[in-house]
Design an enzyme around this catalytic site. Structure first.
Site, mmCIF file in Angstrom:
data_model
loop_
_atom_site.group_PDB
_atom_site.id
_atom_site.type_symbol
_atom_site.label_atom_id
_atom_site.label_comp_id
_atom_site.label_asym_id
_atom_site.label_seq_id
_atom_site.Cartn_x
_atom_site.Cartn_y
_atom_site.Cartn_z
ATOM 1 C CG ASP A 34 33.164 29.917 46.025
ATOM 2 O OD1 ASP A 34 33.561 31.182 46.129
ATOM 3 O OD2 ASP A 34 32.650 29.563 45.009
ATOM 4 C CG ASP A 81 33.058 35.834 46.127
ATOM 5 O OD1 ASP A 81 33.312 35.502 44.914
ATOM 6 O OD2 ASP A 81 32.364 36.776 46.752
ATOM 7 C CD GLU A 135 36.106 36.547 42.367
ATOM 8 O OE1 GLU A 135 35.784 36.879 41.631
ATOM 9 O OE2 GLU A 135 35.737 36.705 43.619
ATOM 10 C CG HIS A 159 30.895 31.792 38.797
ATOM 11 N ND1 HIS A 159 32.269 31.601 39.403
ATOM 12 C CD2 HIS A 159 30.577 32.972 39.634
ATOM 13 C CE1 HIS A 159 32.593 32.434 40.210
ATOM 14 N NE2 HIS A 159 31.612 33.242 40.435
ATOM 15 C CG ASP A 160 31.756 35.841 38.298
ATOM 16 O OD1 ASP A 160 30.465 35.863 38.454
ATOM 17 O OD2 ASP A 160 32.267 36.035 39.380
#
Length: 559
Positions: free
Chosen positions: A98, A199, A256, A329-330
């Site tokens: 990440d 991210d 993302e 994960h979100d």
């Protein structure tokens, strides 16, 4: 279309805090991941995406980084991480990390320096503004509720934080900041990582002046996203990043990007523009949200899903590349969201996997998806650990007048902690995740939903995923074929055809729990040769016309 390893790969996302705990402290760690690499190899995945393991005070589960060059104590040491990389590579898999560079932690040394004085060398690594009319510089709302600005006593002004106040936004207008980011990226790539998931990377360019957002209802804070999503210099910044760093390595990149549309995604991912290879977009993940956002629940209309997926499949075909995901994960667990996590949990999990893995793009599997893990219902708000959930509950119930039960229903349906309960390895205490007390409670259904049971059962969701991954490696049409939607207005069946070098795939899925008749439209030419995969036993019926069972999926190959 150019053939590349990252187009042909299947990616598995690990959220390390919840994956496997090796030392009994209740928190998943790097050694715990190493212990389970053979499980991932058996599944057949090619790339592991590791959510943040960097040094962090953990205000937002590691997405608030205080040192980009070190590992969080909860997860282990740099030596542990280096061994993880070696063990992944030894098994023929790759590792992407990440990259969180829209913001840092407020405990990062850059910010510790920046907040001291206005003439500090690191001052312009962050975004500072004076207050206006006795309040914040503008009316932007933080993603985690409240103002997007925090007052700094020492300098008498405010810093911007799109997320938590402990996540100050970095100032990408500053070329020195950008060079420090590029230096850090090279450091990790030189260590041997195989790419980055970036991210909220489309937030890094803000509109000059940071104006107030339109506010017809006079609310104290409103979304300013139009002023920081896909901003005026975003493509310049990404092209510079590519030129300075990414072009010098054979790596995989995925950004993302909340709020990106197909036309914008073409700019980000077109091979001639030298930016990124893929984006994570959220259009299909917002289809079951009402006008007031994710907590405003509404049922999915399958026709909306078809329209959205088709728009992206056709829009990026030959012009960019799709990332394919239903979980991360979100996001809540997709079998609870778009499937049936009770009577048809196995069938609907397999159906959803078939629908996704047969599309054009690179598929992402989120930990536990491959065994059909479900959403969790904690009765006490105190059992939830996510900052977004807690802030929302406080704002709506504690400080507002919203109904507790209604808000809890939204959390049960959409809360991020649904994805963050510990991985269910077996039916022992705490699902075999830890010998200690887990940092967040385990889903009580681990007794019958766990990896040990799934790997032992040849008809499990796990082994179905293995088949899907193997088919992808054997059939280039699954990776590279064009996409054609059929039955666009059918409310229960999602069916499409893939075309590649004279071959066709017919993919038929039933998104409902009622049997439904399927007939191939007369104008569609398809001569079946074999059934590649299905989640029910093959009934030998002709693919042109048959009755689909609840949540049934079938894939035929032909011409």
């Amino acid at each position: 279309m150019e053939k590349t390893w990252w187009k042909e790969s299947v990616v598995y996302q690990i959220y390390p805090r919840s994956f496997n705990d090796s030392n009994g402290d209740g928190i998943g760690d790097i050694q715990g991941i190493i212990e389970k690499l053979d499980y991932l190899k058996e599944l057949g995945i090619d790339v592991i995406w590791l959510s943040p393991v960097y040094k962090s005070p953990n205000d937002d589960n590691g997405y608030d980084i205080s040192d980009y060059y070190d590992i969080m104590d909860d997860f282990g040491t740099m030596e542990d991480w280096e061994r993880l990389l070696d063990e992944i590579h030894a098994r023929g898999m790759k590792l992407i990390m990440d990259l969180v560079v829209n913001h840092s932690s407020d405990e990062h040394e850059w910010f510790q320096q920046a907040k001291k004085s206005k003439d500090n060398p690191y001052r312009d690594y962050y975004i500072w503004r004076k207050g206006k009319d006795g309040r914040e510089p503008n009316n932007w709302k933080s993603t985690f509720s409240g103002s997007a600005w925090e007052y700094n006593e020492a300098t008498g002004d405010y810093y911007l934080h799109i997320f938590s106040k402990k996540q100050p936004d970095l100032n990408w207008e500053n070329p020195e900041l950008r060079q420090d980011v590029y230096k850090m990226m090279k450091w990790w790539l030189d260590k041997g990582v195989d790419g980055f998931r970036m991210d909220v990377i489309n937030f890094i360019s803000k509109v000059p002046g940071l104006p107030d957002a339109p506010n017809p209802n006079g609310e104290p804070y409103v979304s300013g996203s139009r002023y920081f999503k896909n901003g005026p210099r975003i493509h310049e910044f990404l092209q510079e990043m590519n030129e300075e760093v990414l072009a010098h390595y054979d790596v995989m990149t995925v950004g993302e990007m909340p709020g990106v549309d197909v036309e914008e995604a073409k700019k980000y991912t077109h091979f001639e523009r030298n930016e990124l290879q893929m984006v994570f977009q959220f259009e299909h993940m917002d289809l079951d949200s009402g006008p007031d956002g994710k907590w405003d629940l509404k049922p999915l209309d399958l026709r909306d899903l078809k329209a959205s997926i088709s728009r992206w499949q056709n829009g990026l075909n030959g012009a960019g590349w799709n990332s394919l995901y239903l979980n991360n994960h979100d996001q809540p667990r997709v079998v609870s969201r778009f499937g049936n996590d009770q009577e048809y949990r196995v069938e609907s999990a397999k159906m959803l996997a078939t629908f996704l893995h047969m599309l054009q793009g690179t598929p992402y599997i989120y930990q536990g998806e491959e065994i059909g893990m479900t959403n969790v219902h904690f009765e006490d708000i105190e059992d939830y650990q996510d900052i977004e959930i807690r802030n929302m509950y406080k704002e709506k119930v504690v400080e507002g007048n919203a109904d507790h039960d209604q808000v809890m229903e939204s959390i049960y349906t959409k809360g991020r902690d649904n994805a963050r309960t510990p991985f269910q390895w077996n039916d022992l205490e705490h699902a075999g995740f830890t010998t200690g007390e887990p940092w967040i409670k385990v889903n009580p259904n681990y007794k019958h939903i766990n990896a040990e049971k799934a790997t032992a059962d040849p008809d499990s969701i796990f082994h179905y995923y293995r088949q899907l991954i193997q088919l992808r490696k054997q059939q280039p049409i699954i990776v590279y074929g064009d996409y054609e939607l059929i039955l666009p207005v059918h409310e229960q069946i999602y069916a499409y055809i893939r075309h590649y070098e004279g071959e066709k795939l017919l993919v038929i899925t039933n998104f409902g729990e009622e049997p439904v008749d399927f007939s191939l439209p007369e104008e569609i030419e398809f001569e079946p040769e074999e059934r590649l995969i299905g989640n029910y036993a093959d009934d030998q019926s002709h693919p042109g016309s048959f009755t689909l069972k609840p949540y049934e999926a079938r894939v035929y190959k032909g011409k």
